[in-house]
Design a protein around this motif. Structure first.
Motif, PDB file in Angstrom:
ATOM      1  N   TYR A 205       0.848  -1.194   0.000  1.00 13.76           N
ATOM      2  CA  TYR A 205       0.000   0.000   0.000  1.00 13.76           C
ATOM      3  C   TYR A 205       0.880   1.238   0.000  1.00 13.76           C
ATOM      4  O   TYR A 205       1.951   1.252   0.623  1.00 13.76           O
ATOM      5  N   ASP A 206       0.449   2.267  -0.688  1.00 17.49           N
ATOM      6  CA  ASP A 206       1.081   3.566  -0.543  1.00 17.49           C
ATOM      7  C   ASP A 206       0.411   4.310   0.609  1.00 17.49           C
ATOM      8  O   ASP A 206      -0.631   3.889   1.114  1.00 17.49           O
ATOM      9  N   ALA A 207       1.022   5.388   1.025  1.00 16.29           N
ATOM     10  CA  ALA A 207       0.507   6.130   2.172  1.00 16.29           C
ATOM     11  C   ALA A 207      -0.916   6.616   1.909  1.00 16.29           C
ATOM     12  O   ALA A 207      -1.243   7.052   0.796  1.00 16.29           O
ATOM     13  N   PRO A 208      -1.800   6.529   2.911  1.00 22.52           N
ATOM     14  CA  PRO A 208      -3.179   7.005   2.744  1.00 22.52           C
ATOM     15  C   PRO A 208      -3.211   8.489   2.378  1.00 22.52           C
ATOM     16  O   PRO A 208      -2.407   9.275   2.888  1.00 22.52           O
ATOM     17  N   ILE A 209      -4.139   8.851   1.492  1.00 21.39           N
ATOM     18  CA  ILE A 209      -4.313  10.238   1.055  1.00 21.39           C
ATOM     19  C   ILE A 209      -5.608  10.743   1.699  1.00 21.39           C
ATOM     20  O   ILE A 209      -6.696  10.284   1.351  1.00 21.39           O
ATOM     21  N   SER A 210      -5.484  11.685   2.622  1.00 20.03           N
ATOM     22  CA  SER A 210      -6.669  12.173   3.330  1.00 20.03           C
ATOM     23  C   SER A 210      -7.582  12.981   2.418  1.00 20.03           C
ATOM     24  O   SER A 210      -7.115  13.730   1.556  1.00 20.03           O
ATOM     25  N   ASP A 211      -8.880  12.803   2.593  1.00 23.38           N
ATOM     26  CA  ASP A 211      -9.866  13.614   1.887  1.00 23.38           C
ATOM     27  C   ASP A 211      -9.629  15.077   2.240  1.00 23.38           C
ATOM     28  O   ASP A 211      -9.378  15.401   3.409  1.00 23.38           O
ATOM     29  N   LEU A 214     -11.675  16.795   5.389  1.00 25.43           N
ATOM     30  CA  LEU A 214     -11.760  16.155   6.700  1.00 25.43           C
ATOM     31  C   LEU A 214     -12.138  17.156   7.780  1.00 25.43           C
ATOM     32  O   LEU A 214     -11.704  18.309   7.753  1.00 25.43           O
TER      33      LEU A 214
END
Lengths: 227, 227
Positions: A205-211, A214
Motif C-alpha cells: 500500500y502507498d501512504a493514505p491520502i486524506s480527503d 476532513l
C-alpha cells in the motif's frame, strides 16, 4: 479483511463434488476451510458469474464473509442483484477469487506459468431480506475492505438500506486451487542457455491520502497501519 | 505484457450493446479500444465464464492478445477447452479482467468503495485448429506474461502443441468500467469525525529468483528490468 469465525466445531474441509474436482492438475486442488477462508479474505474483489438469457456473465464485485456465508451487495437496480431477487428459489452463481503470486519463467515456452491461489464457489445466491442479516452483511463488506472500519464509519441509514440489495451464498461446494514452487522444465531442457526462475509479485500500500474536507483534527486511523 | 497492434485504421471504440451498457453507474463505462487493450494487457489472469449443465462456471486462466483477438490455452483435457472443441459453432463465454487500484474509505459505510479498472468481453469462443494461428497464440500467451520472453525460450514442440488446446475470442462486444478519484460522501456527512480518504494499492516485483539448475553463465535477462 477478516471474516468473523464462528466458534463451532465444524468439519475442517469442504466435501469435493463433481464440480469441484478439477479435470487436470488435481494435485493442486485443496478443500481445507481455513485455507479457503484465507484466500477469500485476502481478496478485494471476487468475480461473480451467472447466466443471463442463456449466456454467461462475469462481473467483478466487492464481497464480505461471515463464517461460512459470503455476501455480495449492490444497487437494487443492478442485474445480478435484481435477478436474484426475482429468481425462485435463487440464482445459480459461481464466485471466484484469484491471487497471482509470482511469474514462472521456464526454459520452454510450454512450462511458463504463474504461482496463484484461487477459490471457486458454486452455489445458489439468495436475496437477503432480514434487516438484521442485511446489516451484518454490510458490516462484513466494510470489514472485508479494512478490518476495524465498520465501527469507524456512519452506519447505513434507512434510505441507504432500502437502496442496497444484498445476496448470500453459502460455502458448501467450494475448492481452492494453488500453484506454488519453482520452474518445472523437462530434464532435457535444463542445459538450455535460457534464464529460468521465479519473479515474485510484490503487493503493498502507498501512504493514505486524506480527503481534503476532513473535519479538523481527524487523524489517519491506527488500523490502517495494520494493512 | 503487450499485445501486437495491427496497423489498420479501425474504429477507435467498441459499439455498445445491451449487454455492455451497465444498468447503473453508466458514467463509469468506457468503450475506447486503447483503454480496453491497456487494461487487458496489464492483467496476468482473466476470469473466464461459461455455462455447464445450465450453471455458470468462472475459472481464472492466463490469456494473450493479438490485436482484436484474445487467446486462452490449456490442456486438451480441461473443461472449457474441451467444451469449446465440442461446441458447434462455439462456446458462449464472458471473459473479465479487473485491477484494484485503491481503497476508498468514506465517512459513511454506504460510500465505501474501491477504485478499479475492469474489462468485460462477451462473445463466442472458438477452437483454434490452424497450426500457424496456434503458434501465434502461444507466443502471445508467453509475451503477455513478460514482453520479449517468447524469443528467449524453447518453442513448443509437436508433442506439446498436440497436448495444448487454444481457443480464440474476438473483441467485439466489449466494455471497460472504471472508478477513479476520491471519496464521494454526502454533504451532511463531511463534518463527521471519521477519517476518510484513499489508500492506493502498490504493485511491483521482487528480485527474480534464479532456478537452481541454470546452465552455467546464464544471467537474469535485461527485459526483466522493464517489468
Amino acid at each position: 479483511m477478516q471474516g468473523t469465525e464462528e466458534p463451532t466445531s465444524q468439519a475442517a474441509a469442504y466435501t469435493p463434488t463433481d464440480r469441484t474436482v478439477p479435470t487436470r492438475s488435481a494435485e493442486r486442488a485443496a478443500y481445507d476451510k481455513e485455507l479457503v477462508h484465507a484466500i477469500l479474505d485476502e481478496a478485494y474483489v471476487c468475480h461473480l458469474g451467472f447466466v443471463r438469457d442463456g449466456a454467461p456473465v462475469v462481473l467483478p464485485t466487492l464481497f464480505g464473509r461471515v463464517g461460512e456465508t459470503l455476501y455480495v451487495h449492490g444497487s437494487t437496480g443492478s442485474r445480478p442483484l435484481r435477478m436474484t431477487g426475482q429468481a425462485d428459489p435463487g440464482l445459480p452463481v459461481c464466485l471466484t477469487v484469484t491471487h497471482v503470486d509470482a511469474l514462472i519463467l521456464a526454459r520452454s515456452a510450454f512450462h511458463h506459468s504463474i504461482n496463484y491461489r484461487s477459490v471457486v464457489v458454486h452455489g445458489t445466491a439468495y436475496d437477503v431480506t432480514d434487516p438484521e442479516e442485511k446489516r451484518t452483511a454490510l458490516d462484513a463488506l466494510v470489514e472485508h475492505v479494512v478490518a476495524g472500519r465498520s465501527r469507524d464509519s456512519r452506519p447505513a441509514n434507512k434510505k441507504e438500506l432500502a437502496a442496497t440489495a444484498v445476496i448470500r451464498l453459502d460455502l458448501n461446494e467450494v475448492s481452492a486451487k494453488l500453484r506454488t514452487g519453482g520452474v518445472n522444465d523437462e530434464p532435457e531442457d535444463l542445459a538450455l542457455a535460457h534464464w529460468a526462475g521465479v519473479v515474485p509479485l510484490r503487493k503493498g500500500y502507498d501512504a493514505p491520502i486524506s480527503d481534503p474536507d476532513l473535519a479538523p483534527g481527524t487523524e489517519v486511523p491506527a488500523y490502517l497501519a495494520d494493512l
